[in-house]
Design an enzyme around this catalytic site. Structure first.
Site, short mmCIF file in Angstrom:
data_model
loop_
_atom_site.label_atom_id
_atom_site.label_comp_id
_atom_site.label_asym_id
_atom_site.label_seq_id
_atom_site.Cartn_x
_atom_site.Cartn_y
_atom_site.Cartn_z
N GLN A 1 19.53 2.16 30.09
CA GLN A 1 18.96 2.31 31.42
C GLN A 1 18.83 0.95 32.10
OE1 GLN A 1 15.59 4.94 32.06
NE2 GLN A 1 15.60 5.50 29.89
N GLN B 1 0.14 -6.59 14.65
CA GLN B 1 -0.01 -6.89 13.22
C GLN B 1 1.26 -6.45 12.50
OE1 GLN B 1 -0.58 -4.37 10.63
NE2 GLN B 1 -0.75 -5.95 9.07
N HIS C 1 23.38 11.01 23.13
CA HIS C 1 24.57 10.44 23.76
C HIS C 1 24.32 8.94 23.99
CE1 HIS C 1 28.32 11.18 26.19
NE2 HIS C 1 28.03 9.91 26.46
N CYS D 1 27.40 13.94 28.93
CA CYS D 1 28.82 13.96 28.58
C CYS D 1 29.68 14.02 29.85
CB CYS D 1 29.14 15.15 27.67
SG CYS D 1 28.92 14.77 25.91
N LYS E 1 6.40 1.75 11.47
CA LYS E 1 5.17 0.98 11.64
C LYS E 1 4.41 1.57 12.82
CE LYS E 1 2.09 -2.24 12.02
NZ LYS E 1 0.97 -2.27 11.05
N PHE E 2 3.14 1.89 12.60
CA PHE E 2 2.31 2.38 13.69
C PHE E 2 1.53 1.22 14.29
CE2 PHE E 2 3.24 6.24 11.44
CZ PHE E 2 3.30 7.20 12.44
N SER F 1 15.64 11.02 24.73
CA SER F 1 15.74 12.47 24.75
C SER F 1 17.16 12.97 24.51
CB SER F 1 15.21 13.00 26.08
OG SER F 1 15.76 12.27 27.15
N CYS G 1 25.27 18.69 26.65
CA CYS G 1 24.75 17.35 26.89
C CYS G 1 24.90 16.99 28.36
CB CYS G 1 25.50 16.36 26.01
SG CYS G 1 25.20 14.65 26.50
N ARG H 1 0.84 -1.21 0.00
CA ARG H 1 0.00 0.00 0.00
C ARG H 1 0.88 1.26 0.00
NH1 ARG H 1 -1.60 1.43 6.10
NH2 ARG H 1 0.35 0.65 6.93
N ASN I 1 19.36 7.41 38.13
CA ASN I 1 18.53 8.30 37.33
C ASN I 1 17.99 9.46 38.19
OD1 ASN I 1 16.51 9.40 35.57
ND2 ASN I 1 16.33 7.40 34.57
N HIS J 1 23.58 5.76 25.46
CA HIS J 1 23.28 5.36 26.83
C HIS J 1 22.11 4.40 26.90
CE1 HIS J 1 20.13 8.38 26.36
NE2 HIS J 1 19.55 7.91 27.45
N TYR K 1 -6.08 -1.07 15.53
CA TYR K 1 -6.30 -2.51 15.53
C TYR K 1 -5.31 -3.21 16.46
CZ TYR K 1 -6.76 -7.34 14.16
OH TYR K 1 -6.95 -8.69 14.22
O1 LIG Z 1 -5.09 1.26 7.88
P1 LIG Z 1 -4.23 2.48 7.82
O2 LIG Z 1 -4.93 3.72 8.32
O3 LIG Z 1 -3.57 2.67 6.50
O4 LIG Z 1 -3.03 2.18 8.84
C1 LIG Z 1 -3.01 2.48 10.22
O5 LIG Z 1 -3.90 1.68 10.97
C2 LIG Z 1 -3.66 0.26 10.93
C3 LIG Z 1 -4.65 -0.43 11.86
O6 LIG Z 1 -4.50 -0.02 13.21
C4 LIG Z 1 -2.21 -0.09 11.29
O7 LIG Z 1 -1.97 -1.45 11.03
C5 LIG Z 1 -1.21 0.76 10.50
O8 LIG Z 1 0.10 0.53 10.98
C6 LIG Z 1 -1.56 2.23 10.66
O9 LIG Z 1 -0.68 3.04 9.91
O1 LIG Z 2 13.65 7.47 30.90
P1 LIG Z 2 13.53 8.43 29.74
O2 LIG Z 2 14.59 8.18 28.69
O3 LIG Z 2 13.45 9.85 30.17
O4 LIG Z 2 12.12 8.09 29.08
C1 LIG Z 2 11.85 7.17 28.07
O5 LIG Z 2 12.00 5.82 28.51
C2 LIG Z 2 11.14 5.42 29.56
C3 LIG Z 2 11.36 3.95 29.82
O6 LIG Z 2 11.08 3.12 28.71
C4 LIG Z 2 9.67 5.71 29.22
O7 LIG Z 2 8.88 5.49 30.36
C5 LIG Z 2 9.46 7.15 28.74
O8 LIG Z 2 8.13 7.32 28.31
C6 LIG Z 2 10.44 7.44 27.60
O9 LIG Z 2 10.29 8.77 27.16
#
Ligand SMILES: O=P(O)(O)O[C@H]1O[C@H](CO)[C@@H](O)[C@H](O)[C@H]1O
Ligand SMILES: O=P(O)(O)O[C@H]1O[C@H](CO)[C@@H](O)[C@H](O)[C@H]1O
Lengths: 350, 350
Positions: free
Chosen positions: A170, A325, A166, A55, A313-314, A163, A52, A31, A77, A168, A318
């Protein structure tokens, strides 16, 4: 009726680590994409960046000064999601309103003093130092009596909520077994009880025979795109020897682990010729002072990119409401990763 | 020792719908944000956009022309993740390599011919038409013998992978029960078997007494931030009457449902004075021709924003590998949402 083809027809696959199914729609990669594009990571960063907070020798936002570190550097942290303190808690939970306080420790690990490096660009010997720090931390944190699980991970790239460029990672160490760990443990355990062997060992040995989803292999580790992978270029590093956690790793294995991390992350960078974003982390046995023969050391890489350096990939409607998916088969992804060069694109001689 | 306070101290909460825990770190909202900012949705769109493949009468990328529709409009997705066809499949699965073909139908629903509207800006009577189309589609798709589950959802905003701002949602209907549905059903069922009542009815009735997490209520529906909510401003619309799916909805309930969707999405838009992104979808009984007294009609809203119109919550390393985590308590979120005005910010008279 058409013959089923796993690179063409929609199907579901079973993830035995999580006891969940995922939907594979390999034909869907065709698509056209009209959605959001991600920003490309800024290149040409300096080796040391005055602004930073990670650093060497710089002052962090809470006023604390980093050591003038020259290797891997660990500190607690400043904005920990978990706190050490015990609190006085009266349990009023009922069935539908269950709550309990949680204690823990959060650390940050700078992989290198060099602001402009990432794991694929570091020397293997320097990655080895990172692995050794992971081991030390697992031991140190795990030996505290209120810590029963240690999660080592890295968020890389702004698209993964990172964020600071550098290099790193956790560590979040805590009293309870987190949800994903408890699920994984349950499934590893029931397999072990039934077969008296490690699920992941039995699994990767079949993969080595099939050679369809294996990406890299060395003496001590295998990288593969799991049969049940969710993210387009998701991979897993599995130790060939069956051991439960990083403490058991020999010197040879430590080196081989560092090597394979470098090789894998170079391939990732080469895929779209970009500093490849991902969240990665180690899954290993809890530090709860119980024997865990079911656990088998492994590391997951969950990278978001799908089509290019800017199109991810979003996992949305769904996927959040119904089922994970994917739009490309794990076999197709493994082949693409396998065939990528071993040399980092930035060091290519034209 | 300090007294536990759920707006201050890290804790875990139990989600009885998924049988999972989530980590709540309410003190963490204080950390400064230096990470990625999202793009703001483009405002001032025209009522009809020549280049939009969803607008009335326009030609889609596969050459098909949309009807000159004037209300809600449904068509089959040109890039369906699921396909109707049966395929010839030889099952070679073993324990660790389980795969099965999956059949289904994907549809797109344009909520309105007006390109520049979204649900909160539509008339209640027009949202009612959308709800009626959802009902018709649930019946039509669910009556096909290879369809056992119908997922109705909306991805709104580019940050949620939505590629077109034209107001629209999707339906994915399929043979199998998707992972999240199977889990939810299992938990609803075991509660029902034990208590001879609906888990969600017992739950929201307690919430109505507590009035801590309720956001909106009308005669037939309640909107609340679930005790176990994951996303910062996650909400759930629950029907007050215990019924399993949209077919059972009376005319009064249909209207009340449309009204509460409008009220909720207006509050969402008002929160950061932006067209508020989310993925939302209905959870209801499967269409598998089996009786499902355990199911209780509800709709989830999973919005990604955390701090502002441009700063979202990243569910990344720790969350993907270990456990979902939130940075503000559900009670704080509910209070913020509850106190927002009922009138859409765009129609405000200064
Ligand atoms: O179907 P769309 O709008 O093209 O695509 C969107 O929704 C889908 C269903 O949640 C997801 O699998 C796709 O990654 C997202 O980009
Ligand atoms: O800890 P950071 O780098 O500030 O934050 C990032 O990692 C965390 C752990 O996966 C998440 O909870 C935060 O949403 C993300 O922004």
């Amino acid at each position: 009726m058409q013959q089923f083809n796993h690179n063409e027809h929609p199907h579901r696959r079973y993830n035995p680590l999580l006891d969940e199914w995922i939907l594979v729609s390999p034909h869907r990669a065709k698509r056209p994409w009209q959605g959001q594009n991600e920003k490309i990571a800024e290149e040409n960063r300096p080796e040391h960046d005055e602004n930073c907070y990670l650093c060497s020798g710089n002052v962090r936002s809470n006023g604390v000064k980093n050591d003038n570190y020259t290797d891997c550097y660990v500190f607690e942290n400043d904005f920990s999601a978990l706190l050490r303190d015990e609190v006085d808690f009266e349990n009023n939970s009922n069935n539908l309103f269950q709550l309990k306080p949680e204690r823990g420790i959060n650390k940050v690990i700078c992989f290198s003093p060099k602001h402009n490096l990432t794991l694929p660009e570091m020397e293997v010997s320097d990655i080895e130092k990172v692995v050794k720090v992971w081991k030390e931390q697992y031991i140190e944190l795990g030996s505290q009596d209120f810590i029963n699980y240690v999660q080592i991970f890295e968020n890389k790239g702004s698209v993964m909520g990172c964020s600071n460029p550098h290099p790193h990672g956790q560590i979040w160490a805590q009293s309870s077994l987190p949800t994903q760990i408890e699920k994984t443990q349950k499934n590893l355990r029931s397999y072990y009880d039934k077969n008296q062997s490690s699920l992941l060992k039995d699994y990767f040995e079949q993969e080595l025979k099939l050679q369809e989803r294996v990406v890299i292999e060395n003496d001590h580790f295998v990288v593969l795109v799991p049969f049940w992978a969710t993210w387009p270029y998701e991979t897993m590093i599995v130790s060939k020897r069956h051991f439960g956690n990083i403490i058991a790793m020999t010197n040879d294995e430590t080196k081989a682990f560092a090597e394979i991390i470098k090789e894998l992350t170079i391939k990732y960078d080469n895929l779209f010729e970009t500093s490849f974003p991902y969240s990665a982390g180690i899954h290993q046995s809890p530090t709860d002072r119980v024997s865990h023969p079911e656990w088998h050391f492994h590391m997951h890489f969950y990278p978001p990119l799908l089509r290019s350096a800017t199109v991810k990939k979003f996992m949305v409607g769904y996927e959040m409401l119904a089922e994970a998916q994917r739009d490309i088969s794990p076999e197709q992804s493994a082949k693409i990763l396998r065939e990528l060069p071993h040399q980092h694109y930035k060091t290519k001689i034209n």
